[in-house]
Design a protein around this motif. Structure first.
Motif, PDB file in Angstrom:
ATOM      1  N   LEU A 198       5.217 -10.335  14.762  1.00 11.49           N
ATOM      2  CA  LEU A 198       6.420  -9.923  14.294  1.00 11.49           C
ATOM      3  C   LEU A 198       6.573  -8.801  13.437  1.00 11.49           C
ATOM      4  CD1 LEU A 198       8.084 -13.465  13.801  1.00 11.49           C
ATOM      5  CD2 LEU A 198       8.465 -11.944  15.854  1.00 11.49           C
ATOM      6  N   ILE A 199       5.942  -7.465  13.677  1.00 11.25           N
ATOM      7  CA  ILE A 199       5.759  -6.625  12.901  1.00 11.25           C
ATOM      8  C   ILE A 199       6.598  -6.051  11.807  1.00 11.25           C
ATOM      9  CG2 ILE A 199       4.323  -5.490  14.682  1.00 11.25           C
ATOM     10  CD1 ILE A 199       6.426  -3.492  15.450  1.00 11.25           C
ATOM     11  N   ASN A 200       7.873  -6.262  12.185  1.00  9.44           N
ATOM     12  CA  ASN A 200       8.923  -5.893  11.006  1.00  9.44           C
ATOM     13  C   ASN A 200       9.643  -6.775  10.118  1.00  9.44           C
ATOM     14  OD1 ASN A 200       9.153  -2.902  11.495  1.00  9.44           O
ATOM     15  ND2 ASN A 200      10.362  -3.118  13.103  1.00  9.44           N
ATOM     16  N   SER A 201       8.892  -8.009  10.420  1.00 12.91           N
ATOM     17  CA  SER A 201       9.128  -8.974   9.425  1.00 12.91           C
ATOM     18  C   SER A 201       8.338  -9.042   7.999  1.00 12.91           C
ATOM     19  CB  SER A 201       8.841 -10.446  10.117  1.00 12.91           C
ATOM     20  OG  SER A 201       7.592 -10.712  10.273  1.00 12.91           O
ATOM     21  N   GLU A 202       8.995  -9.454   6.995  1.00 17.81           N
ATOM     22  CA  GLU A 202       8.301  -9.605   5.665  1.00 17.81           C
ATOM     23  C   GLU A 202       7.275 -10.608   5.718  1.00 17.81           C
ATOM     24  OE1 GLU A 202      11.183 -10.054   2.442  1.00 17.81           O
ATOM     25  OE2 GLU A 202      11.685  -7.885   2.557  1.00 17.81           O
ATOM     26  N   ILE A 203       7.301 -11.866   6.420  1.00 17.42           N
ATOM     27  CA  ILE A 203       6.322 -12.737   6.423  1.00 17.42           C
ATOM     28  C   ILE A 203       5.195 -12.312   7.063  1.00 17.42           C
ATOM     29  CG2 ILE A 203       6.990 -13.963   8.374  1.00 17.42           C
ATOM     30  CD1 ILE A 203       6.257 -16.505   7.230  1.00 17.42           C
ATOM     31  N   ASN A 204       5.163 -11.479   8.367  1.00 15.93           N
ATOM     32  CA  ASN A 204       3.853 -10.802   8.806  1.00 15.93           C
ATOM     33  C   ASN A 204       3.217 -10.121   7.946  1.00 15.93           C
ATOM     34  OD1 ASN A 204       3.431  -9.969  12.479  1.00 15.93           O
ATOM     35  ND2 ASN A 204       2.074  -9.900  10.733  1.00 15.93           N
ATOM     36  N   LYS A 205       3.958  -9.175   7.180  1.00 13.99           N
ATOM     37  CA  LYS A 205       3.140  -8.324   6.241  1.00 13.99           C
ATOM     38  C   LYS A 205       2.693  -9.108   5.173  1.00 13.99           C
ATOM     39  CE  LYS A 205       6.574  -4.734   7.146  1.00 13.99           C
ATOM     40  NZ  LYS A 205       7.832  -3.950   6.974  1.00 13.99           N
ATOM     41  N   MET A 206       3.340 -10.213   4.603  1.00 13.40           N
ATOM     42  CA  MET A 206       2.643 -11.174   3.602  1.00 13.40           C
ATOM     43  C   MET A 206       1.515 -11.858   3.934  1.00 13.40           C
ATOM     44  SD  MET A 206       5.910 -12.944   1.521  1.00 13.40           S
ATOM     45  CE  MET A 206       6.831 -13.314   2.830  1.00 13.40           C
ATOM     46  N   VAL A 207       1.509 -12.214   5.350  1.00 11.62           N
ATOM     47  CA  VAL A 207       0.255 -12.698   5.969  1.00 11.62           C
ATOM     48  C   VAL A 207      -0.791 -11.812   5.911  1.00 11.62           C
ATOM     49  CG1 VAL A 207      -0.763 -13.400   8.277  1.00 11.62           C
ATOM     50  CG2 VAL A 207       1.622 -14.429   7.482  1.00 11.62           C
ATOM     51  N   GLN A 208      -0.645 -10.463   6.034  1.00 11.37           N
ATOM     52  CA  GLN A 208      -1.778  -9.537   6.034  1.00 11.37           C
ATOM     53  C   GLN A 208      -2.165  -9.351   4.686  1.00 11.37           C
ATOM     54  OE1 GLN A 208      -1.000  -6.116   8.362  1.00 11.37           O
ATOM     55  NE2 GLN A 208      -0.481  -7.011  10.243  1.00 11.37           N
ATOM     56  N   ILE A 209      -1.056  -9.232   3.764  1.00 16.28           N
ATOM     57  CA  ILE A 209      -1.431  -8.769   2.264  1.00 16.28           C
ATOM     58  C   ILE A 209      -2.317 -10.101   1.575  1.00 16.28           C
ATOM     59  CG2 ILE A 209      -0.363  -8.980  -0.175  1.00 16.28           C
ATOM     60  CD1 ILE A 209       2.090  -7.513   1.121  1.00 16.28           C
ATOM     61  N   THR A 210      -2.136 -11.288   2.167  1.00 21.32           N
ATOM     62  CA  THR A 210      -2.850 -12.332   1.430  1.00 21.32           C
ATOM     63  C   THR A 210      -4.121 -12.448   2.222  1.00 21.32           C
ATOM     64  OG1 THR A 210      -1.573 -13.901   3.037  1.00 21.32           O
ATOM     65  CG2 THR A 210      -0.825 -14.012   0.825  1.00 21.32           C
ATOM     66  N   GLU A 235       6.120  -1.789   0.128  1.00 21.49           N
ATOM     67  CA  GLU A 235       5.409  -0.913  -0.416  1.00 21.49           C
ATOM     68  C   GLU A 235       3.724  -1.358  -0.650  1.00 21.49           C
ATOM     69  OE1 GLU A 235       8.959   1.098  -3.319  1.00 21.49           O
ATOM     70  OE2 GLU A 235       7.923  -0.762  -3.967  1.00 21.49           O
ATOM     71  N   THR A 236       3.979  -2.742  -1.063  1.00 21.31           N
ATOM     72  CA  THR A 236       2.508  -3.374  -1.188  1.00 21.31           C
ATOM     73  C   THR A 236       1.666  -3.477  -0.142  1.00 21.31           C
ATOM     74  OG1 THR A 236       3.438  -4.961  -2.941  1.00 21.31           O
ATOM     75  CG2 THR A 236       1.374  -5.529  -1.937  1.00 21.31           C
ATOM     76  N   TYR A 237       2.385  -3.795   1.071  1.00 17.86           N
ATOM     77  CA  TYR A 237       1.903  -3.646   2.533  1.00 17.86           C
ATOM     78  C   TYR A 237       1.209  -2.131   2.730  1.00 17.86           C
ATOM     79  CZ  TYR A 237       1.489  -3.573   7.598  1.00 17.86           C
ATOM     80  OH  TYR A 237       1.518  -3.590   9.038  1.00 17.86           O
ATOM     81  N   ASN A 238       1.865  -1.278   2.583  1.00 17.68           N
ATOM     82  CA  ASN A 238       1.533   0.154   2.950  1.00 17.68           C
ATOM     83  C   ASN A 238       0.475   0.618   1.912  1.00 17.68           C
ATOM     84  OD1 ASN A 238       3.480   0.242   4.789  1.00 17.68           O
ATOM     85  ND2 ASN A 238       4.957   1.089   3.645  1.00 17.68           N
ATOM     86  N   THR A 239       0.677   0.223   0.452  1.00 23.30           N
ATOM     87  CA  THR A 239      -0.453   0.195  -0.416  1.00 23.30           C
ATOM     88  C   THR A 239      -1.745  -0.242   0.144  1.00 23.30           C
ATOM     89  OG1 THR A 239       1.156   0.631  -2.022  1.00 23.30           O
ATOM     90  CG2 THR A 239      -1.062   0.542  -2.677  1.00 23.30           C
ATOM     91  N   PHE A 240      -1.913  -1.524   0.308  1.00 27.87           N
ATOM     92  CA  PHE A 240      -2.947  -2.225   0.795  1.00 27.87           C
ATOM     93  C   PHE A 240      -3.756  -1.471   1.813  1.00 27.87           C
ATOM     94  CE2 PHE A 240      -3.195  -6.838  -0.751  1.00 27.87           C
ATOM     95  CZ  PHE A 240      -2.934  -6.374  -2.041  1.00 27.87           C
ATOM     96  N   TRP A 241      -2.791  -0.983   2.916  1.00 25.09           N
ATOM     97  CA  TRP A 241      -3.627  -0.428   3.942  1.00 25.09           C
ATOM     98  C   TRP A 241      -4.272   1.008   3.641  1.00 25.09           C
ATOM     99  CZ3 TRP A 241      -5.213  -2.078   8.546  1.00 25.09           C
ATOM    100  CH2 TRP A 241      -4.967  -3.228   9.055  1.00 25.09           C
ATOM    101  N   GLU A 242      -3.543   1.659   2.806  1.00 20.76           N
ATOM    102  CA  GLU A 242      -4.291   2.920   2.268  1.00 20.76           C
ATOM    103  C   GLU A 242      -5.504   2.566   1.496  1.00 20.76           C
ATOM    104  OE1 GLU A 242      -1.131   4.354  -0.141  1.00 20.76           O
ATOM    105  OE2 GLU A 242       0.230   5.013   1.601  1.00 20.76           O
TER     106      GLU A 242
END
Length: 301
Positions: A134-146, A172-179
């Motif tokens: 669910l690419i634009n959902s916050e929970i999907n981004k949090m799954v990748q962050i954790t 912002e956290t998600y994008n920074t992690f991928w950088e």
């Protein structure tokens, strides 16, 4: 289905010349269309691995989405949207001249499969979702962050801790992690068995196909008006969700949310897999998919 021979085709769909490959046509089954992930990925690895098993007994249709892999890139870098991808798919279906199609979508392809089924319900027979996103959902981004925090080395983890202390938004956290992350960290995120991860990366490099990131950026800037989550209940097709218990990219969380929202779905967990159970447990994946597709359709009507 029109009488197609196995092989590769270049076909103009919705104004874009798409790469299409047919395999297993001799099986004469309901065509199984494979929707790749990314967004912006390709079919190179799938067609050389699990696809070989599936096409032993099914007619398999591969195609690469606009601007992806061997398919033509739109002249305008902004011409990516869920609506356009759906129209591309409808053009593919018309070219195939079929009344019914099965779908197998992995990662973002799973999300797209649900969008296609919602938009073209009379044509879609059954749906298989492998590690759907669910690419634009916050929970999907949090799954990748954790997920990244759980697998990276100590030095990288300290950098990530510092990012988390900055009080950034989830985006912002998600994008920074991928950088921050390197290819080793990405493989650790995506695979439980790192030997499989290495083989996958070799195939990625061998393909010479690059994800430009243009589709992902465009889909982030132009999300659908009504989120998919709010429309899942309207999708009635029998659906099978396959998820690796170690999936740190989309994860059990996303699969459970989708499973809960769909009206007619089952979920199967793969105990030795992360985001790509098709690569980490191919025989089980093939058997699970084949058995599901062979079952008699159960209607909710």
């Amino acid at each position: 289905m029109k009488s197609l021979m196995d092989g590769e085709y270049k076909v103009k769909l919705n104004g874009i010349t798409h790469w299409i490959r047919v395999a297993g046509s001799k099986n004469n089954t309901t065509p199984l269309v494979i929707l790749h992930g990314g967004p912006g990925g390709n079919q190179y690895v799938f067609e050389r691995t699990i696809g070989l098993l599936l096409s032993n007994s099914r007619t398999v249709i591969y195609y690469e989405q606009r601007g992806c892999g061997r398919t033509e890139k739109p002249s305008d870098d902004t011409k990516y949207s869920i609506d356009l991808l759906i129209e591309d798919f409808k053009s593919l279906r018309k070219w195939l001249e079929v009344k019914k199609l099965d779908l197998l979508g992995y990662s973002f392809g799973g999300e797209l499969a649900l969008e296609v089924a919602h938009a073209d319900p009379k044509v879609i027979n059954k749906i298989v979702l492998s590690g759907p996103s669910l690419i634009n959902s916050e929970i999907n981004k949090m799954v990748q962050i954790t997920g990244f925090c759980s697998v990276v080395d100590n030095q990288m983890y300290k950098q990530m801790q510092n990012v988390l202390k900055e009080g950034l938004t989830i985006d912002e956290t998600y994008n920074t992690f991928w950088e921050l992350v390197d290819s080793k960290s990405v493989d650790l995120l995506l695979f439980e068995n790192q030997e499989i991860g290495k083989k996958n990366r070799i195939l990625w490099e061998e393909s010479n196909l690059v994800n430009t990131g243009l589709m992902f950026k465009a889909l982030q800037k132009n999300p659908v008006k009504i989120p998919l989550l709010d429309r899942l209940k309207e999708i009635q097709q029998q659906s099978l969700i396959i998820t690796g218990v170690f999936d740190r990219n989309t994860g059990i969380s996303i699969s459970k949310i989708i499973h809960k929202g769909l009206r007619n779905s089952d979920i199967v967990l793969f105990n030795n897999s992360a985001h790509f159970p098709d690569l980490e447990e191919p025989e089980k994946f093939n058997m699970t998919v084949q058995e599901f597709l062979d079952q008699k359709v159960v209607s909710l009507l």
